[in-house]
Design an enzyme around this catalytic site. Structure first.
Site, PDB file in Angstrom:
ATOM      1  N   PHE A  32       0.794  -1.226   0.000  1.00 40.85           N
ATOM      2  CA  PHE A  32       0.000   0.000   0.000  1.00 40.85           C
ATOM      3  C   PHE A  32       0.830   1.281   0.000  1.00 40.85           C
ATOM      4  O   PHE A  32       0.327   2.346  -0.326  1.00 40.85           O
ATOM      5  CB  PHE A  32      -0.945   0.002   1.212  1.00 40.85           C
ATOM      6  N   GLY A  60      -2.032  19.033  -3.050  1.00 38.30           N
ATOM      7  CA  GLY A  60      -1.537  20.254  -3.674  1.00 38.30           C
ATOM      8  C   GLY A  60      -0.869  21.162  -2.662  1.00 38.30           C
ATOM      9  O   GLY A  60       0.110  21.858  -2.977  1.00 38.30           O
ATOM     10  N   TRP A  92      -5.546  30.336  -2.421  1.00 40.17           N
ATOM     11  CA  TRP A  92      -5.803  29.448  -1.293  1.00 40.17           C
ATOM     12  C   TRP A  92      -4.746  29.675  -0.217  1.00 40.17           C
ATOM     13  O   TRP A  92      -3.626  30.113  -0.500  1.00 40.17           O
ATOM     14  CB  TRP A  92      -5.822  27.992  -1.763  1.00 40.17           C
ATOM     15  N   HIS A 192     -11.105  18.625  -8.119  1.00 34.52           N
ATOM     16  CA  HIS A 192     -10.240  19.207  -9.145  1.00 34.52           C
ATOM     17  C   HIS A 192     -10.359  18.431 -10.463  1.00 34.52           C
ATOM     18  O   HIS A 192     -11.217  17.580 -10.617  1.00 34.52           O
ATOM     19  CB  HIS A 192      -8.812  19.277  -8.626  1.00 34.52           C
TER      20      HIS A 192
END
Length: 393
Positions: A32, A60, A92, A192
């Site tokens: 994983f 991001g 942001w 997004h």
């Protein structure tokens, strides 16, 4: 309280059975943590956007963090504490926070309310002898005019960085947004252009920065570096020795292997996603370009249309609160344009070393009079027409 049905959400899932199968493959593999799927996604991502190198990270926001951090660790540091970085007043929060966290002076400049990107005239006059970089933010899918920004910085020791988290797939003169600067960042959060659960990428053509990004993404160790690299030179041939050798003050912002596997499938779909977003935008522009009391975002180059901004004109007969009420009652989700004017956040700005280059009138204006609704990778023609009819009344 009456529950309102959502007819036009801000975002919708971009997944189908291909992504679900990719997840299942990782589950079946029982591996994983970051591995071969992430590596393949990075290769595909760099090729798609025309960059030499790509580093996948957890978001991001962490892409922005690593982008800024890496510039302190080059052999000849490109940043030192106290250097000035110019930013737009609308973005942001995690565009700005890494600058504060690394002791940089943040110089805020107004936006142009037509494009929602940095005001080019004000940018030119904002540059000082301390300015080392311009962190350009491509807002709501719209690329900056990088030809103009490059001309402004011509002959100056100033480099360009890009926060392209909202504008994956945007182009200017045929070149992908995110590739105009020394580094560019991307987000693949749910809402997004593509979604890898959570996720982000940093791209660059600079090999030294690429090696630094690989190192600080995972603990600052050498384990993920090439055998010969720009940080340590030649690695030891003893894997035991190299497994826990730490050379830079790094983080742990690795993505999951699952996210890489999903990203491989999502990138294949990105061209069709962008095409549909632009088709939706064509309808939106046709309907709203001459609206009596609403302005829309002016496109620079080829926007990838993250969402649709609605900005009330000064002559508008309604307030933004009334506009929000209309939309909510019609089941149309909406939100402020990113954070609005970030300079209103006085509680967090007390931790910043910052200056403001003149007035930020357009940032203040969209903060009070602007919002946006969603755009998706599916046909929204009926939703957009309904939006227009509601706001025609």
């Amino acid at each position: 309280m009456r529950k309102i049905m959502i007819n036009f959400p801000l975002a919708s899932s971009t997944w189908d059975e291909k992504e679900l199968n990719a997840i299942q493959r990782i589950i079946d593999s029982n591996m994983f943590t970051m591995g071969e799927s992430v590596k393949q996604y990075e290769k595909d991502f760099a090729e798609y956007f025309g960059s030499k190198y790509s580093v996948m990270v957890s978001s991001g926001s962490t892409a922005n963090l690593l982008m800024i951090a890496a510039l302190f660790f080059t052999k000849k540091p490109k940043f030192k504490r106290g250097d000035e970085v110019i930013v737009p007043a609308v973005s942001w929060s995690t565009t700005y926070f890494p600058l504060q966290q690394y002791g940089l002076n943040v110089r805020f400049v107004d936006i142009d309310k037509k494009t929602l990107n940095i005001d080019l005239d004000k940018l030119k006059s904002a540059i000082t002898e301390k300015t080392k970089a311009i962190l350009a933010v491509n807002l709501l899918g719209n690329p900056n005019d990088f030809d103009a920004i490059t001309k402004i910085t011509e002959g100056k020791d100033i480099f360009i960085l890009e926060d392209n988290c909202e504008s994956m797939g945007a182009r200017l003169n045929g070149k992908q947004a995110g590739t105009y600067g020394l580094m560019g960042t991307f987000s693949s959060f749910f809402s997004h252009h593509i979604a890898t659960m959570e996720g982000g990428c940093v791209i660059t053509d600079d090999e030294e920065l690429y090696h630094i990004l690989l190192c600080i993404r995972a603990h600052g160790w050498t384990r993920n570096l090439p055998e010969f690299n720009h940080i340590t030179g030649q690695k030891s041939i003893d894997p035991f020795e190299e497994s826990f050798k730490f050379v830079l003050p790094g983080y742990n912002v690795r993505p999951l292997e699952m996210s890489g596997a999903i990203g491989i499938e999502q990138l294949k779909k990105l061209p069709s996603f962008i095409e549909m977003r632009r088709k939706n935008a064509t309808i939106f522009k046709e309907l709203f370009s001459s609206h009596p009391y609403i302005d829309i975002q002016q496109e620079t180059g080829e926007s990838s249309w993250f969402g649709f901004a609605l900005i009330l004109k000064e002559s508008s007969p309604i307030t933004r609160a009334e506009l929000v009420k209309k939309l909510i009652e019609a089941g149309i989700e909406c939100r402020p344009i990113v954070t609005g004017n970030f300079l209103k956040n006085k509680e967090v700005l007390k931790f910043f070393d910052y200056t403001i280059a003149g007035e930020v009138t357009d940032a203040e204006y969209i903060d009070k009079h602007g919002l946006f609704v969603g755009n998706h990778q599916i046909d929204l023609s009926e939703q957009i027409k309904n939006l227009f009819n509601i706001l025609k009344k």
